[in-house]
Design a protein around this motif. Structure first.
Motif, PDB file in Angstrom:
ATOM      1  N   PHE A 199       1.002  -1.725  -0.104  1.00 36.02           N
ATOM      2  CA  PHE A 199       0.325  -0.013  -0.109  1.00 36.02           C
ATOM      3  C   PHE A 199       0.882   0.666   0.033  1.00 36.02           C
ATOM      4  CE2 PHE A 199      -2.720  -2.683   1.859  1.00 36.02           C
ATOM      5  CZ  PHE A 199      -4.228  -3.318   0.903  1.00 36.02           C
ATOM      6  N   GLU A 200       2.176   0.729   0.600  1.00 39.03           N
ATOM      7  CA  GLU A 200       3.026   2.276   0.550  1.00 39.03           C
ATOM      8  C   GLU A 200       4.452   2.511  -0.504  1.00 39.03           C
ATOM      9  OE1 GLU A 200       4.287   3.405   4.417  1.00 39.03           O
ATOM     10  OE2 GLU A 200       2.201   3.092   5.319  1.00 39.03           O
ATOM     11  N   SER A 201       3.929   1.637  -1.251  1.00 37.05           N
ATOM     12  CA  SER A 201       5.455   0.986  -2.145  1.00 37.05           C
ATOM     13  C   SER A 201       4.878   2.643  -3.201  1.00 37.05           C
ATOM     14  CB  SER A 201       4.809   0.158  -3.284  1.00 37.05           C
ATOM     15  OG  SER A 201       5.438   0.023  -4.055  1.00 37.05           O
ATOM     16  N   SER A 258     -10.486   1.922   8.354  1.00 40.93           N
ATOM     17  CA  SER A 258     -10.102   3.195   7.933  1.00 40.93           C
ATOM     18  C   SER A 258      -8.877   3.136   6.624  1.00 40.93           C
ATOM     19  CB  SER A 258     -10.401   4.273   8.847  1.00 40.93           C
ATOM     20  OG  SER A 258      -9.119   4.187   9.129  1.00 40.93           O
ATOM     21  N   ARG A 259      -7.760   2.412   6.542  1.00 37.01           N
ATOM     22  CA  ARG A 259      -6.906   3.170   6.097  1.00 37.01           C
ATOM     23  C   ARG A 259      -6.778   2.110   4.255  1.00 37.01           C
ATOM     24  NH1 ARG A 259      -1.519   1.303   9.186  1.00 37.01           N
ATOM     25  NH2 ARG A 259      -1.016   2.318   6.901  1.00 37.01           N
ATOM     26  N   ILE A 260      -7.532   1.357   5.164  1.00 38.29           N
ATOM     27  CA  ILE A 260      -7.778   0.552   3.416  1.00 38.29           C
ATOM     28  C   ILE A 260      -8.697   0.849   2.976  1.00 38.29           C
ATOM     29  CG2 ILE A 260      -8.696  -1.665   2.630  1.00 38.29           C
ATOM     30  CD1 ILE A 260      -8.054  -3.398   5.114  1.00 38.29           C
ATOM     31  N   GLU A 299      -7.523   6.331  -2.744  1.00 34.35           N
ATOM     32  CA  GLU A 299      -5.914   6.653  -3.791  1.00 34.35           C
ATOM     33  C   GLU A 299      -5.892   6.493  -4.932  1.00 34.35           C
ATOM     34  OE1 GLU A 299      -4.700  10.401  -2.817  1.00 34.35           O
ATOM     35  OE2 GLU A 299      -6.292  10.068  -1.356  1.00 34.35           O
ATOM     36  N   TRP A 300      -5.675   5.018  -4.868  1.00 32.84           N
ATOM     37  CA  TRP A 300      -5.787   4.756  -5.739  1.00 32.84           C
ATOM     38  C   TRP A 300      -6.922   4.900  -7.035  1.00 32.84           C
ATOM     39  CZ3 TRP A 300      -8.673   0.683  -8.359  1.00 32.84           C
ATOM     40  CH2 TRP A 300      -7.653  -0.235  -9.700  1.00 32.84           C
ATOM     41  N   GLY A 301      -7.845   5.036  -6.511  1.00 37.96           N
ATOM     42  CA  GLY A 301      -9.273   4.977  -8.019  1.00 37.96           C
ATOM     43  C   GLY A 301      -8.716   6.473  -7.961  1.00 37.96           C
ATOM     44  N   LYS A 302      -7.842   7.494  -7.429  1.00 42.41           N
ATOM     45  CA  LYS A 302      -7.442   9.101  -8.021  1.00 42.41           C
ATOM     46  C   LYS A 302      -6.737   8.777  -9.338  1.00 42.41           C
ATOM     47  CE  LYS A 302      -9.123  11.233  -3.594  1.00 42.41           C
ATOM     48  NZ  LYS A 302      -8.541  12.570  -2.536  1.00 42.41           N
ATOM     49  N   ALA A 303      -6.204   8.108  -8.322  1.00 45.02           N
ATOM     50  CA  ALA A 303      -4.460   7.834  -9.421  1.00 45.02           C
ATOM     51  C   ALA A 303      -5.070   7.672 -10.732  1.00 45.02           C
ATOM     52  CB  ALA A 303      -3.378   6.703  -8.542  1.00 45.02           C
ATOM     53  N   LYS A 304      -6.009   6.888 -11.560  1.00 49.40           N
ATOM     54  CA  LYS A 304      -6.872   6.253 -12.289  1.00 49.40           C
ATOM     55  C   LYS A 304      -7.842   7.174 -13.080  1.00 49.40           C
ATOM     56  CE  LYS A 304      -4.959   2.124 -11.504  1.00 49.40           C
ATOM     57  NZ  LYS A 304      -3.544   1.952 -12.114  1.00 49.40           N
ATOM     58  N   ASN A 341      -8.610  18.517  -7.566  1.00 53.70           N
ATOM     59  CA  ASN A 341      -7.362  18.208  -6.422  1.00 53.70           C
ATOM     60  C   ASN A 341      -7.900  18.596  -5.107  1.00 53.70           C
ATOM     61  OD1 ASN A 341      -4.980  17.770  -7.232  1.00 53.70           O
ATOM     62  ND2 ASN A 341      -4.326  20.322  -7.498  1.00 53.70           N
ATOM     63  N   SER A 342      -9.359  19.599  -5.512  1.00 51.15           N
ATOM     64  CA  SER A 342      -9.704  19.617  -3.961  1.00 51.15           C
ATOM     65  C   SER A 342     -11.376  19.336  -3.977  1.00 51.15           C
ATOM     66  CB  SER A 342     -10.300  21.798  -4.137  1.00 51.15           C
ATOM     67  OG  SER A 342     -10.803  21.793  -2.640  1.00 51.15           O
ATOM     68  N   LEU A 343     -11.775  18.259  -2.817  1.00 49.46           N
ATOM     69  CA  LEU A 343     -13.140  17.845  -2.586  1.00 49.46           C
ATOM     70  C   LEU A 343     -14.470  18.607  -3.261  1.00 49.46           C
ATOM     71  CD1 LEU A 343     -13.753  14.688  -3.070  1.00 49.46           C
ATOM     72  CD2 LEU A 343     -14.063  15.194  -0.186  1.00 49.46           C
ATOM     73  N   ASP A 344     -14.157  19.537  -2.635  1.00 51.85           N
ATOM     74  CA  ASP A 344     -15.570  20.711  -2.642  1.00 51.85           C
ATOM     75  C   ASP A 344     -15.093  21.857  -4.224  1.00 51.85           C
ATOM     76  OD1 ASP A 344     -14.963  21.279  -0.135  1.00 51.85           O
ATOM     77  OD2 ASP A 344     -13.294  22.941   0.036  1.00 51.85           O
ATOM     78  N   LYS A 345     -14.722  20.965  -4.779  1.00 53.10           N
ATOM     79  CA  LYS A 345     -14.484  21.592  -6.449  1.00 53.10           C
ATOM     80  C   LYS A 345     -15.257  20.636  -7.384  1.00 53.10           C
ATOM     81  CE  LYS A 345     -11.416  25.241  -6.591  1.00 53.10           C
ATOM     82  NZ  LYS A 345      -9.963  25.714  -7.297  1.00 53.10           N
TER      83      LYS A 345
END
Length: 480
Positions: A166-168, A193-195, A201-206, A212-216
């Motif tokens: 996960f941190e690789s 919660s960490r999973i 984060e994996w989904g965002k990378a895809k 970048n801001s969730l508000d937007k």
């Protein structure tokens, strides 16, 4: 009685390889045919189904030689493989672990079953440390080739060392089916919660075009991420996530979940005994506690033994749980009452708000009746590796440290010098702190959380903390 005379045969075939006499196959290895091997089809075909099938597909050229290209295998790796094919010998002792892994992958591709089995056994028995550090590379390769049995080594590493994947830096390149297979594991040693955070984060990378801001974010942004994570989200154990983390980490992304599922998650927090319609997956089997994992326990054990390298398996110690805040109470007095006259203990606590995991090891006995400063060179304090801290911090007591352990039951106080100080009710009273302290070698928190040495006017509120949870273990040698 049959006589075995393999050495002479091996040496003669090795000489045949070196001479290239009567060769009928030319193998171009590496990019742009970096090296050419003149070999004999009868030998390679008898040793590998891969070569038999390939040679049957290739026609002879004008020189009555068949040409095979292997651009994806390095010259150094193939040099070991071809010598093995002719001689039946391979020497691994002086080879780097990364090279042995490349050798394993190439041998598997060339269907050299005997060599593959030997190399796999070598990894299982000798390379646990390297495997955990390079897990992402191993997992991606082995998962793509289901016939590569080293996948079972990967599954063992996942459960013990989840941070290895996960941190690789390669985590975001994992294919979806590989990530799903990890999420399915019941004994994955990681807080739910960490999973959840890693999956997001994996989904965002895809989806690199997401703001970048969730508000937007728009509804379309959430829909794109939901589509990417569809299979992964099915394997999150939502009902094992604490209510506070649901509010902080899941609520902002509630549009990724079906309405009924999100309502049931909220219902379980507010009314745990009310039936719900959503599927409740079993809790993951965290084998140490819900604060530290097996990986953390191995790290602490290596510190106790003053090892330069962290243990990666076969922990020499048992971590016997003596005290747990949510079970026994959060008052420091509770620690003294339960741990009175007990030596070799580790206190581990999770800091409220920051999620830091701090702790200390005391080799001496606790005393519930008297205030005592205790001298030891063997105590230490630490901050364990978590998502926001890429490397654990170890801080050992200096030699001849007269104030290494502050045993103060009458003041409801317990301290490791001033490097880690606990007082009163650890959950309801915000009295814990870490100070600049000469008694221990390093600061275990970042500078913004470290109070100055002068305590005459009291510790300023911004440096004080409370805890979400804490545990105390008795460290016992395992019976072999």
């Amino acid at each position: 009685m049959e006589t075995q005379l393999h050495d002479r045969l091996s040496n003669d075939l090795t000489q045949l390889l070196k001479s290239g006499v009567n060769y009928d196959i030319s193998i171009e290895v590496g990019e742009d045919g970096a090296n050419i091997y003149k070999v004999h089809s009868i030998i390679l075909q008898s040793r590998s189904p891969y070569f038999k099938n390939k040679f049957d597909e290739i026609s002879f050229n004008e020189n009555h030689v068949k040409v095979l290209k292997l651009p994806n295998i390095s010259v150094k790796v193939f040099d070991v493989i071809i010598k093995y094919i002719y001689s039946g010998k391979v020497l691994l002792e002086k080879l780097e672990n990364s090279f042995i892994f490349d050798l394993l992958v190439a041998s598997n591709e060339l269907e050299l079953d005997e060599l593959v089995e030997h190399l796999q056994s070598n990894f299982v028995n000798s390379n646990a440390s390297w495997s955990s550090l390079n897990f992402a590379q191993i997992y991606r390769t082995s998962y793509q080739d289901k016939n590569l049995k080293i996948i079972r080594v990967c599954n063992n590493i996942i459960t013990k060392y989840p941070n290895a994947i996960f941190e690789s830096k390669n985590f975001y390149f994992l294919p979806e089916d590989a990530l799903v297979s990890i999420l399915k594991q019941d004994d994955l040693q990681l807080e739910e919660s960490r999973i959840w955070e890693y999956v997001i984060e994996w989904g965002k990378a895809k989806n690199p075009t997401l703001p970048n801001s969730l508000d937007k974010w728009t509804s379309d942004n959430f829909s794109s991420l939901k589509k990417t994570l569809n299979l992964c989200l099915q394997h999150i154990r939502y009902f094992n996530i604490p209510g506070e983390d649901v509010v902080k980490k899941i609520y902002p992304y509630q549009q990724l979940l079906e309405n009924q599922l999100f309502l049931d998650i909220a219902s379980k927090i507010m009314a745990p005994n009310v039936p719900i319609s959503s599927l409740v997956l079993p809790l993951r089997k965290l084998t140490v506690t819900d604060i530290i994992t097996n990986e953390h326990a191995l790290e602490i054990s290596s510190w106790i033994d003053k090892q330069e390298k962290t243990y990666t398996e076969n922990n020499p110690y048992e971590f016997k749980l003596l005290v747990k805040g949510s079970r026994d109470g959060f008052d420091v007095e509770t620690i003294y009452n339960i741990c009175d006259a007990v030596s070799n203990t580790v206190i581990v606590l999770k800091v409220e708000d920051t999620g830091e995991i701090l702790g200390g090891f005391n080799p001496l006995e606790w005393n519930k009746d008297n205030n005592l400063w205790k001298n030891t060179d063997d105590s230490f304090v630490f901050s364990l590796k978590i998502a926001n801290l890429k490397k654990s911090i170890l801080s050992r007591a200096f030699k001849d440290n007269t104030w290494a352990i502050d045993n103060c039951p009458r003041d409801s106080s317990l301290s490791f010098g001033k490097a880690l100080c606990l007082k009163g009710n650890l959950k309801t009273e915000k009295k814990g702190f870490c100070a600049v302290c000469g008694g221990y070698s390093k600061r275990i928190r970042s500078d913004e959380f470290i109070t100055p040495v002068n305590f005459l006017s009291g510790v300023s509120p911004e440096f004080l903390f409370s805890v979400e949870e804490y545990v105390v273990f008795k460290i016992l040698p395992k019976v072999r």
